[in-house]
Design an enzyme around this catalytic site. Structure first.
Site, PDB file in Angstrom:
ATOM      1  N   GLY A 188       8.632  -9.183   0.745  1.00  0.00           N
ATOM      2  CA  GLY A 188       7.759  -8.106   1.236  1.00  0.00           C
ATOM      3  C   GLY A 188       8.395  -7.365   2.402  1.00  0.00           C
ATOM      4  N   LEU A 220       9.777  -4.488   2.863  1.00  0.00           N
ATOM      5  CA  LEU A 220       9.631  -3.053   3.128  1.00  0.00           C
ATOM      6  C   LEU A 220       8.275  -2.708   3.719  1.00  0.00           C
ATOM      7  CD1 LEU A 220      11.430  -1.448   0.056  1.00  0.00           C
ATOM      8  CD2 LEU A 220      12.340  -2.122   2.276  1.00  0.00           C
ATOM      9  N   GLY A 221       7.487  -3.725   4.059  1.00  0.00           N
ATOM     10  CA  GLY A 221       6.171  -3.480   4.631  1.00  0.00           C
ATOM     11  C   GLY A 221       6.227  -3.241   6.130  1.00  0.00           C
ATOM     12  N   GLN A 222       5.032  -3.249   6.747  1.00  0.00           N
ATOM     13  CA  GLN A 222       4.928  -2.903   8.168  1.00  0.00           C
ATOM     14  C   GLN A 222       5.717  -3.887   9.036  1.00  0.00           C
ATOM     15  OE1 GLN A 222       1.040  -3.304   9.926  1.00  0.00           O
ATOM     16  NE2 GLN A 222       1.505  -1.932  11.617  1.00  0.00           N
ATOM     17  N   ASP A 234      11.768  -7.004  -2.005  1.00  0.00           N
ATOM     18  CA  ASP A 234      10.421  -6.438  -2.181  1.00  0.00           C
ATOM     19  C   ASP A 234      10.277  -6.073  -3.645  1.00  0.00           C
ATOM     20  OD1 ASP A 234       7.995  -4.634  -1.828  1.00  0.00           O
ATOM     21  OD2 ASP A 234       8.438  -4.999   0.274  1.00  0.00           O
ATOM     22  N   ILE A 235       9.057  -5.663  -4.054  1.00  0.00           N
ATOM     23  CA  ILE A 235       8.901  -5.109  -5.406  1.00  0.00           C
ATOM     24  C   ILE A 235       8.935  -3.583  -5.362  1.00  0.00           C
ATOM     25  CG2 ILE A 235       7.683  -7.015  -6.523  1.00  0.00           C
ATOM     26  CD1 ILE A 235       5.052  -5.528  -5.844  1.00  0.00           C
ATOM     27  N   ARG A 236       9.044  -3.024  -4.136  1.00  0.00           N
ATOM     28  CA  ARG A 236       9.285  -1.592  -4.009  1.00  0.00           C
ATOM     29  C   ARG A 236      10.784  -1.420  -3.814  1.00  0.00           C
ATOM     30  NH1 ARG A 236       6.089   0.791   0.734  1.00  0.00           N
ATOM     31  NH2 ARG A 236       6.053  -1.251   1.708  1.00  0.00           N
ATOM     32  N   ASP A 280       9.970 -10.273  -7.023  1.00  0.00           N
ATOM     33  CA  ASP A 280       8.517 -10.407  -7.095  1.00  0.00           C
ATOM     34  C   ASP A 280       8.207 -11.844  -6.666  1.00  0.00           C
ATOM     35  OD1 ASP A 280       5.905 -10.897  -7.804  1.00  0.00           O
ATOM     36  OD2 ASP A 280       6.017  -9.805  -9.704  1.00  0.00           O
ATOM     37  N   TYR A 296      -9.088 -12.098   1.265  1.00  0.00           N
ATOM     38  CA  TYR A 296      -7.916 -12.175   2.156  1.00  0.00           C
ATOM     39  C   TYR A 296      -8.013 -13.430   3.026  1.00  0.00           C
ATOM     40  CZ  TYR A 296      -4.599 -10.492   5.751  1.00  0.00           C
ATOM     41  OH  TYR A 296      -3.545 -10.333   6.628  1.00  0.00           O
TER      42      TYR A 296
HETATM   43  P1  NAD Z   1       2.439  -4.681   4.160  1.00  0.00           P
HETATM   44  O1  NAD Z   1       1.331  -4.448   3.215  1.00  0.00           O
HETATM   45  O2  NAD Z   1       2.862  -3.583   5.054  1.00  0.00           O
HETATM   46  O3  NAD Z   1       3.740  -5.175   3.363  1.00  0.00           O
HETATM   47  C1  NAD Z   1       3.648  -6.122   2.335  1.00  0.00           C
HETATM   48  C2  NAD Z   1       4.844  -5.901   1.413  1.00  0.00           C
HETATM   49  O4  NAD Z   1       4.735  -6.843   0.349  1.00  0.00           O
HETATM   50  C3  NAD Z   1       4.875  -4.511   0.780  1.00  0.00           C
HETATM   51  O5  NAD Z   1       6.124  -3.891   1.043  1.00  0.00           O
HETATM   52  C4  NAD Z   1       4.685  -4.781  -0.707  1.00  0.00           C
HETATM   53  O6  NAD Z   1       5.441  -3.902  -1.532  1.00  0.00           O
HETATM   54  C5  NAD Z   1       5.183  -6.211  -0.825  1.00  0.00           C
HETATM   55  N1  NAD Z   1       4.646  -6.924  -1.972  1.00  0.00           N
HETATM   56  C6  NAD Z   1       3.404  -6.855  -2.525  1.00  0.00           C
HETATM   57  N2  NAD Z   1       3.323  -7.659  -3.587  1.00  0.00           N
HETATM   58  C7  NAD Z   1       4.517  -8.276  -3.705  1.00  0.00           C
HETATM   59  C8  NAD Z   1       5.055  -9.228  -4.604  1.00  0.00           C
HETATM   60  N3  NAD Z   1       4.342  -9.699  -5.631  1.00  0.00           N
HETATM   61  N4  NAD Z   1       6.327  -9.641  -4.415  1.00  0.00           N
HETATM   62  C9  NAD Z   1       7.078  -9.146  -3.407  1.00  0.00           C
HETATM   63  N5  NAD Z   1       6.639  -8.221  -2.525  1.00  0.00           N
HETATM   64  C10 NAD Z   1       5.365  -7.803  -2.688  1.00  0.00           C
HETATM   65  O7  NAD Z   1       2.074  -5.988   5.000  1.00  0.00           O
HETATM   66  P2  NAD Z   1       2.546  -6.388   6.465  1.00  0.00           P
HETATM   67  O8  NAD Z   1       1.619  -5.734   7.415  1.00  0.00           O
HETATM   68  O9  NAD Z   1       3.994  -6.216   6.599  1.00  0.00           O
HETATM   69  O10 NAD Z   1       2.137  -7.930   6.449  1.00  0.00           O
HETATM   70  C11 NAD Z   1       3.056  -8.938   6.098  1.00  0.00           C
HETATM   71  C12 NAD Z   1       2.345 -10.268   6.178  1.00  0.00           C
HETATM   72  O11 NAD Z   1       1.796 -10.438   7.490  1.00  0.00           O
HETATM   73  C13 NAD Z   1       1.168 -10.441   5.209  1.00  0.00           C
HETATM   74  O12 NAD Z   1       1.096 -11.782   4.792  1.00  0.00           O
HETATM   75  C14 NAD Z   1      -0.041 -10.116   6.060  1.00  0.00           C
HETATM   76  O13 NAD Z   1      -1.198 -10.749   5.592  1.00  0.00           O
HETATM   77  C15 NAD Z   1       0.404 -10.698   7.393  1.00  0.00           C
HETATM   78  N6  NAD Z   1      -0.330 -10.098   8.510  1.00  0.00           N
HETATM   79  C16 NAD Z   1      -0.165  -8.778   8.808  1.00  0.00           C
HETATM   80  C17 NAD Z   1      -0.909  -8.218   9.846  1.00  0.00           C
HETATM   81  C18 NAD Z   1      -0.775  -6.752  10.209  1.00  0.00           C
HETATM   82  O14 NAD Z   1      -1.580  -6.262  11.032  1.00  0.00           O
HETATM   83  N7  NAD Z   1       0.194  -6.019   9.649  1.00  0.00           N
HETATM   84  C19 NAD Z   1      -1.787  -9.017  10.582  1.00  0.00           C
HETATM   85  C20 NAD Z   1      -1.946 -10.344  10.217  1.00  0.00           C
HETATM   86  C21 NAD Z   1      -1.180 -10.893   9.191  1.00  0.00           C
HETATM   87  C1  AKB Z   2      -5.653  -6.512   8.141  1.00  0.00           C
HETATM   88  O1  AKB Z   2      -6.397  -5.751   8.779  1.00  0.00           O
HETATM   89  O2  AKB Z   2      -5.856  -6.890   6.970  1.00  0.00           O
HETATM   90  C2  AKB Z   2      -4.436  -7.056   8.851  1.00  0.00           C
HETATM   91  C3  AKB Z   2      -4.769  -8.368   9.488  1.00  0.00           C
HETATM   92  C4  AKB Z   2      -5.324  -8.406  10.828  1.00  0.00           C
HETATM   93  O3  AKB Z   2      -4.567  -9.386   8.877  1.00  0.00           O
HETATM   94  N1  AKB Z   2      -3.993  -6.081   9.785  1.00  0.00           N
END
Ligand code: NAD
Ligand code: AKB
Length: 333
Positions: A14, A16-18, A40-42, A56, A145
């Site tokens: 994952g 490419l995510g945040q 990533d899958i993107r 994936d 979630y």
């Molecule tokens: P995001 O949604 O920005 O990124 C998630 C990435 O996962 C995406 O790039 C998506 O393409 C990829 N993805 C989705 N399905 C997939 C699969 N089957 N295989 C491979 N990649 C896949 O999320 P994020 O904000 O980067 O969060 C990452 C982790 O941190 C998550 O587990 C999230 O629950 C956790 N988290 C995030 C936050 C936040 O505020 N950002 C807070 C608490 C926990």
């Molecule tokens: C969400 O809002 O889902 C995330 C988190 C706090 O886990 N930013």
């Protein structure tokens, strides 16, 4: 600081995510670009500064192949659906968040990898104390979630206790960043508001003005991941799901701090009942004393520092984009 938990090669799912967009860069800066395999899958930004693989996380064969090919020793497992998207697609959320984690843990067990797993304030529910939420407390979340996050925390503990897999993790609050957009969460307003403030001077918020939630700036979050993975294992009483926190604020408090820099900024409210209900069930602030005691966790950004840094970075990015546009327009015949 030496990466005691992951001296070899790292796979980030994952990526490419945040979080991944900044974590991968930070890990590469510390250990070298070739040592960190983003996946990533993107594919849209896959040709950046280091190795990238399509993986994936729900496909055990893809995971196993990439771990073998690159001789991976640590998996930072970020692939997941976030809270709001997970409520829209609970079946997909179960598949990605639970099946994905289970497969990552199985591959880690087979190939001797350590694992980082990010839990969330979403792992708590309406029965949990909402202020200074303790490290060990009641966890009865009412969202898909949250269910996947509590189960994930327990599964990571199980794999450590039963199979000796070096699993570690934190419970993140809402994360705020300017590099990559958030991926469908309840706390996304706290990122959107900055983009809207810089571009339009106004924002319509989907949470109530008094919806207080725990929050953190991304540089602190990335540092937390690196520090918990490097922590001395003999000091860890909790391995997974450490509460960590940096600040706690409401939309109206965030808007007031933005107005310190952009006095004409305005905010109004169109409440989304689904995301408001999720926010109402989450902690307002966390007690992070276990993380402070066991691996010296300490945040660096408070609300004023976060707002200053976000606005500086987004404004300079905005000015840069506008001057590029003007140059392009000027170049037209
Ligand atoms: P995001 O949604 O920005 O990124 C998630 C990435 O996962 C995406 O790039 C998506 O393409 C990829 N993805 C989705 N399905 C997939 C699969 N089957 N295989 C491979 N990649 C896949 O999320 P994020 O904000 O980067 O969060 C990452 C982790 O941190 C998550 O587990 C999230 O629950 C956790 N988290 C995030 C936050 C936040 O505020 N950002 C807070 C608490 C926990
Ligand atoms: C969400 O809002 O889902 C995330 C988190 C706090 O886990 N930013």
């Amino acid at each position: 600081m030496e990466d005691q938990a992951s001296p070899g090669k790292i796979l980030v799912t994952g990526a490419l995510g945040q979080i991944g967009s900044e974590l991968v860069a930070a890990l590469r800066e510390r250990g070298g670009a070739d040592r960190v395999i983003a996946s990533d899958i993107r594919m849209e930004r896959a040709d950046r500064e280091g190795p990238f693989e399509y993986v994936d996380a729900t496909d055990v064969h893809q995971l196993r192949d990439v771990v073998r090919k690159h001789e991976i020793t640590a998996i930072y497992h970020l692939a997941a659906l976030l809270s709001a998207t997970a409520e829209e697609k609970p079946h997909v959320a179960w598949q990605v968040n639970m099946d994905g984690l289970y497969r990552v843990l199985e591959v880690a067990r087979a190939y001797g990898c350590s694992v980082f797993f990010p839990s969330s304030i979403g792992a708590f529910g309406a029965d949990t104390p909402r202020q200074q939420t303790p490290q060990d407390t009641i966890q009865r979340p009412t969202t898909m979630y949250g269910v996947t996050k509590v189960a994930g925390e327990l599964l990571c503990d199980y794999y450590y206790q039963r199979f000796g897999v070096d699993t570690r993790g934190v419970r993140f609050p809402g994360l705020i960043s300017y590099v990559a957009p958030p991926g469908g969460g309840t706390t996304d307003y706290a990122v959107e508001i900055f983009h809207a403030a810089v571009r339009h001077g106004r924002y319509t918020c989907f949470l109530r003005p008094d919806a207080r939630l725990d929050m953190m700036y991304m540089p602190d979050a990335v540092r937390a991941i690196i520090e918990v993975m490097a922590a001395n294992p003999s000091r860890l009483r909790h391995r997974n799901a450490f509460n960590i926190t940096a600040m706690s604020f409401t939309p109206e408090e965030l808007a007031a701090e933005i107005r310190v820099h952009i006095p004409e900024f305005t905010i109004d409210y169109q409440i989304d009942p689904v995301r408001q209900a999720i926010a109402d069930s989450w902690p307002e602030s966390l007690d992070d004393s276990a993380a402070r005691e066991e691996w010296d966790w300490s945040p660096q950004y408070d609300l004023p520092a976060l707002v200053r840094d976000m606005l500086e970075n987004l404004s300079s990015r905005n000015n840069h984009a506008e001057s590029n546009l003007q140059t392009a327009a000027g170049a037209k015949p």
